[in-house]
Design a protein around this motif. Structure first.
Motif, mmCIF file in Angstrom:
data_model
loop_
_atom_site.group_PDB
_atom_site.id
_atom_site.type_symbol
_atom_site.label_atom_id
_atom_site.label_comp_id
_atom_site.label_asym_id
_atom_site.label_seq_id
_atom_site.Cartn_x
_atom_site.Cartn_y
_atom_site.Cartn_z
ATOM 1 N N ARG C 110 -41.512 -50.343 87.964
ATOM 2 C CA ARG C 110 -42.198 -49.780 86.795
ATOM 3 C C ARG C 110 -43.416 -48.963 87.195
ATOM 4 O O ARG C 110 -43.701 -47.917 86.608
ATOM 5 C CB ARG C 110 -42.622 -50.906 85.851
ATOM 6 C CG ARG C 110 -41.451 -51.455 85.081
ATOM 7 C CD ARG C 110 -41.925 -52.339 83.941
ATOM 8 N NE ARG C 110 -40.768 -52.938 83.272
ATOM 9 C CZ ARG C 110 -40.786 -54.098 82.651
ATOM 10 N NH1 ARG C 110 -41.916 -54.802 82.596
ATOM 11 N NH2 ARG C 110 -39.701 -54.561 82.072
ATOM 12 N N ALA C 111 -44.153 -49.457 88.186
ATOM 13 C CA ALA C 111 -45.360 -48.741 88.598
ATOM 14 C C ALA C 111 -45.016 -47.385 89.213
ATOM 15 O O ALA C 111 -45.715 -46.396 89.006
ATOM 16 C CB ALA C 111 -46.167 -49.581 89.596
ATOM 17 N N GLU C 112 -43.910 -47.329 89.952
ATOM 18 C CA GLU C 112 -43.554 -46.085 90.649
ATOM 19 C C GLU C 112 -42.789 -45.106 89.763
ATOM 20 O O GLU C 112 -42.949 -43.900 89.885
ATOM 21 C CB GLU C 112 -42.692 -46.399 91.893
ATOM 22 C CG GLU C 112 -43.441 -47.047 93.037
ATOM 23 C CD GLU C 112 -44.264 -46.045 93.873
ATOM 24 O OE1 GLU C 112 -44.139 -44.839 93.645
ATOM 25 O OE2 GLU C 112 -45.036 -46.514 94.729
ATOM 26 N N PHE C 113 -41.893 -45.649 88.915
ATOM 27 C CA PHE C 113 -40.931 -44.774 88.218
ATOM 28 C C PHE C 113 -40.856 -45.041 86.719
ATOM 29 O O PHE C 113 -39.909 -44.601 86.067
ATOM 30 C CB PHE C 113 -39.527 -44.968 88.819
ATOM 31 C CG PHE C 113 -39.464 -44.822 90.304
ATOM 32 C CD1 PHE C 113 -39.539 -43.561 90.880
ATOM 33 C CD2 PHE C 113 -39.341 -45.926 91.134
ATOM 34 C CE1 PHE C 113 -39.482 -43.415 92.267
ATOM 35 C CE2 PHE C 113 -39.279 -45.783 92.511
ATOM 36 C CZ PHE C 113 -39.357 -44.527 93.088
ATOM 37 N N GLY C 114 -41.828 -45.762 86.188
ATOM 38 C CA GLY C 114 -41.718 -46.254 84.818
ATOM 39 C C GLY C 114 -41.634 -45.175 83.760
ATOM 40 O O GLY C 114 -41.170 -45.422 82.651
ATOM 41 N N ASP C 115 -42.050 -43.971 84.084
ATOM 42 C CA ASP C 115 -42.052 -42.911 83.066
ATOM 43 C C ASP C 115 -40.830 -42.010 83.160
ATOM 44 O O ASP C 115 -40.756 -40.992 82.472
ATOM 45 C CB ASP C 115 -43.332 -42.083 83.182
ATOM 46 C CG ASP C 115 -43.548 -41.566 84.600
ATOM 47 O OD1 ASP C 115 -42.877 -42.076 85.527
ATOM 48 O OD2 ASP C 115 -44.375 -40.663 84.784
ATOM 49 N N LEU C 163 -31.904 -51.140 98.001
ATOM 50 C CA LEU C 163 -33.213 -50.817 97.422
ATOM 51 C C LEU C 163 -33.060 -49.860 96.243
ATOM 52 O O LEU C 163 -33.696 -50.047 95.199
ATOM 53 C CB LEU C 163 -34.137 -50.233 98.501
ATOM 54 C CG LEU C 163 -35.558 -49.887 98.053
ATOM 55 C CD1 LEU C 163 -36.222 -51.063 97.341
ATOM 56 C CD2 LEU C 163 -36.404 -49.449 99.243
ATOM 57 N N VAL C 164 -32.195 -48.870 96.386
ATOM 58 C CA VAL C 164 -31.925 -47.967 95.258
ATOM 59 C C VAL C 164 -31.439 -48.768 94.048
ATOM 60 O O VAL C 164 -31.927 -48.604 92.922
ATOM 61 C CB VAL C 164 -30.870 -46.913 95.653
ATOM 62 C CG1 VAL C 164 -30.296 -46.218 94.413
ATOM 63 C CG2 VAL C 164 -31.460 -45.893 96.624
ATOM 64 N N ILE C 165 -30.491 -49.644 94.278
ATOM 65 C CA ILE C 165 -29.905 -50.426 93.177
ATOM 66 C C ILE C 165 -30.963 -51.311 92.517
ATOM 67 O O ILE C 165 -31.064 -51.368 91.285
ATOM 68 C CB ILE C 165 -28.742 -51.290 93.714
ATOM 69 C CG1 ILE C 165 -27.575 -50.394 94.150
ATOM 70 C CG2 ILE C 165 -28.285 -52.310 92.666
ATOM 71 C CD1 ILE C 165 -26.509 -51.122 94.964
ATOM 72 N N ALA C 166 -31.765 -51.986 93.319
ATOM 73 C CA ALA C 166 -32.758 -52.899 92.754
ATOM 74 C C ALA C 166 -33.800 -52.149 91.931
ATOM 75 O O ALA C 166 -34.209 -52.606 90.860
ATOM 76 C CB ALA C 166 -33.430 -53.701 93.867
ATOM 77 N N LEU C 167 -34.229 -51.009 92.425
ATOM 78 C CA LEU C 167 -35.211 -50.226 91.670
ATOM 79 C C LEU C 167 -34.616 -49.744 90.349
ATOM 80 O O LEU C 167 -35.257 -49.815 89.298
ATOM 81 C CB LEU C 167 -35.702 -49.033 92.510
ATOM 82 C CG LEU C 167 -36.576 -49.403 93.721
ATOM 83 C CD1 LEU C 167 -36.775 -48.195 94.640
ATOM 84 C CD2 LEU C 167 -37.933 -49.950 93.281
ATOM 85 N N LEU C 168 -33.365 -49.282 90.391
ATOM 86 C CA LEU C 168 -32.732 -48.779 89.162
ATOM 87 C C LEU C 168 -32.508 -49.909 88.149
ATOM 88 O O LEU C 168 -32.783 -49.748 86.961
ATOM 89 C CB LEU C 168 -31.413 -48.088 89.499
ATOM 90 C CG LEU C 168 -31.571 -46.749 90.238
ATOM 91 C CD1 LEU C 168 -30.208 -46.197 90.643
ATOM 92 C CD2 LEU C 168 -32.314 -45.735 89.358
#
Lengths: 264, 264, 264, 264
Positions: C110-115, C163-168
């Motif tokens: 959320r902090a990196e890509f939340g928007d 890591l891609v999957i977890a972030l998404l």
């Protein structure tokens, strides 16, 4: 500066225990203090043990099961001189420690702050931690370290300080934890802050911004909370039942977190 | 006892670095030693820094990029006196540390060894760790701690020692790590062992059983490997290219792991 | 599109084992294939087991100790149709899984890509992971998950994908792992990529950018590498001795990672 | 067997959310049920989504901020047939999952239970987990997995089940989690148990021993709690305000944990 502090603890001793208290103010300014300890009402004698950086632990051996009551009060006049780090301390405080696992956070620290150093780095880490974390009472576990806090993005004062310390160590800045009495803290409690060694001196970094740094009063100092717990056992078992902390100063100072300030 | 040791390290300094060496034998027995350090063939001066328990670090500041070569040789005559733990050391070495996360292992330690103490506890922990873990070169990460090793059931000497230390601290026994020269070790390398404080003295616990404990020679001592790395940086970056360690004794002693033995 | 792939594995079976192979291309385009398995030279029969999303596992039961040799070859003509996610799959692929611990990474995500959302989010996550991680062979452990990779900042293809999957997933995008044959990959090996469900279709996200996405050929699909290991056991034990993978396409396509592309 | 169950949930929807409920009993025995959902008093329609093993999720899309109230009641007559595991399910349920990190616990599982199999293994794991863990309400974090629980030695029903499942998978026994209504549970709440696949059938393992296994009623089934949360969101955010669960049976059975019993 005139400061007055006190701490009253009540704990149930479950089995024969060896107890360590870290509640007395560190050596430094002139102090007038009193420490009274009882077990089921009878006086208990404590051995004062000298800890690093002027810290003063109190050790109670062979404490029988019962109700342990601790009453500490001190009036402090003046401020402390803070010694610069020796070479071996400088090395020690760059190393990772139990709750400041800077070796695991190193890539994160470099990615976020790798182009900063000195005062600008302290400012950046302090404001980043202060803005990314939410202060939530009882949100952390005693076993949580800086990586856990970094991921959870919440914690209490020790978690804020551990994360600050781990990020700074990852960038080669010596950093340590100080437990303190904190006039102006609300709600009043023991407090913990980071100290970072930059330009030949130790500066206070308190990402919680919950109390003015100028009137903080040092208790214990160490690598992290493993060295500064206010009540712990070396053997046996006890349960804290209640705790009251007070801390006042004759004239509560303001604070500007962008200025370097030493813990005195 | 006559012991001779040496260490030759070659490292590539990638960026301007501040380097810490922990390869010199600790203060204690009489020694005749030589330390030669060069960068691209030119002599480099090291500052000797006194570390805890007689440890002697060597600090190299402002090391420019190039090839760093370190050559240390020492002949040691006699054995060291080991000081008993002070109260504050006793407290410090019961606390959890970076790679000896005894607070997390505490329930395991109690479940496995909760009814033991003293010498019997040291024996039990040493033989349990020795039998449960497999020594596998390069099987651990520098960031692994005792919990990781406990779960993985494999590691190198530092992992064995960390697990021993964490289990003992969980049962209120002060325990610390010592890096040593180890005559008889095969293949020869730096070695690390645990020391546990029981009955007023420090005893060597080496669950690897890879070298006789009586002829081990102390280098650095600390809470865990964070305090004893033979080559590390405070800033900058380097890459170890090669390392040769030797350690001999005039008469290699036998060992009986069920006996308490101090590191001298 | 004409693709040819092959895999030859040799493994030592240490104890009587039940073995699972995930090396056959998934159902979909027309294929001409051959799977030959021997144990110490004698033919072994495999049971084909249907796995999710067209996956085809091969199960070998009661494999005796000896040398197991697997030879798989396939020529594939055409491309596959990818089914949209059912509601229950959409739910399943937002949930955290063993190596995609999105619940722990959620605050970071959320902090990196939340928007961000949709295609812009996929682009941002893919390029962030690709730039923050370094591809280092053998740098990860089989037990490493996305949090470990996030902290270490290095890994192999499965780590990038996890890591891609977890972030998404932390941002409510269904995401899954596909093991694939990857024409153009250098050095040639099995490959793994993430698939993300956006705008009613599954898109390939390969933060390693090591092979053109248009000619990837699906093997197994699942929540993470726990579902797609090319060789594993349900019981017993074996050791992989050697492996050769080939994958070619009649006309190796280019790739533009900023475009959405399905795995066909 | 006649069973009656109900669940009433009240939650504050903070932002527009997509909500998943897993509170309806799974397909199987005859049931007479009612599900009423309102948002600020106005009816909300749920889409029923078929989940594995007869599970029935209810999906609410585009739920606006407000107070969400859910009222579910069901009367169930008879018992369910439990299907044996397919080959792919058998494989799936041996694999590690998010909260059952059997790959990390494997050495521990082998050291503790490596010489057991079948029913004796189920008995041993169930009684070991039941005796080593203490049931402590609110002692675990939602992100805790089996390794965390193993180290902490405390938890709630899901933690007991996760540890049972992880230990069994480490020993090649397929194991899964079922959320259930549990007549006789005190205090009444949703409950979770492990199911293990031995001798061609699924058996209930409930190391908490808090409710008779014969009258448990299945809700959702999956790899671990990631698949069975009674209330969760796919997007948006909500806060549970209150929950009431009831579960009764016409004739509460006794239980003998040493017998294999299927969840019906």
């Amino acid at each position: 500066m005139q400061r007055s502090v006190s701490a009253q603890l009540t704990a149930t001793v479950n089995t024969v225990s060896e107890v360590v208290l870290a509640i007395a103010v560190a050596h430094g300014p002139h102090r007038d203090e009193r420490l009274a300890i009882t077990l089921d009402g009878a006086p208990v004698t404590a051995e004062e043990v000298a800890a690093p950086h002027g810290g003063r632990l109190h050790l109670l051996t062979d404490v029988q099961p019962g109700t342990l009551e601790v009453d500490y009060r001190a009036d402090i006049d003046g401020i402390a001189e803070i010694e610069p780090a020796t070479q071996v301390q400088r090395i020690e405080y760059i190393r990772p420690s139990r709750y400041c696992d800077s070796d695991k956070l190193l890539p994160v620290a470099r990615a976020e702050f790798g182009d900063l150093s000195g005062k600008a780095l302290l400012d950046a880490v302090s404001s980043w931690v202060g803005s990314q974390l939410t202060y939530v009472s009882a949100s952390s576990r005693p076993t949580d370290g800086a990586v856990d806090t970094y991921l959870l993005r919440q914690g209490v004062c020790r978690d804020f300080a551990h994360l600050v310390i781990a990020l700074l160590r990852g960038l080669n800045v010596p950093a340590r934890l100080a437990s303190v009495y904190a006039p102006g803290l609300d709600p009043m409690d023991f407090h913990a802050v980071a100290e970072a060694y930059v330009d030949g001196a130790w500066w206070v970094v308190d990402a919680t911004a919950l109390a003015p740094r100028l009137s903080l009063l040092r208790i214990a100092t160490g690598r992290d909370a493993a060295d500064t717990a206010f009540l712990s056992t070396l053997s046996g078992s006890l349960s804290l039942q209640s705790m009251t902390v007070t801390a006042t100063v004759d004239d509560l100072p303001g604070d500007d977190l962008t200025l370097l300030t030493a813990l005195r």
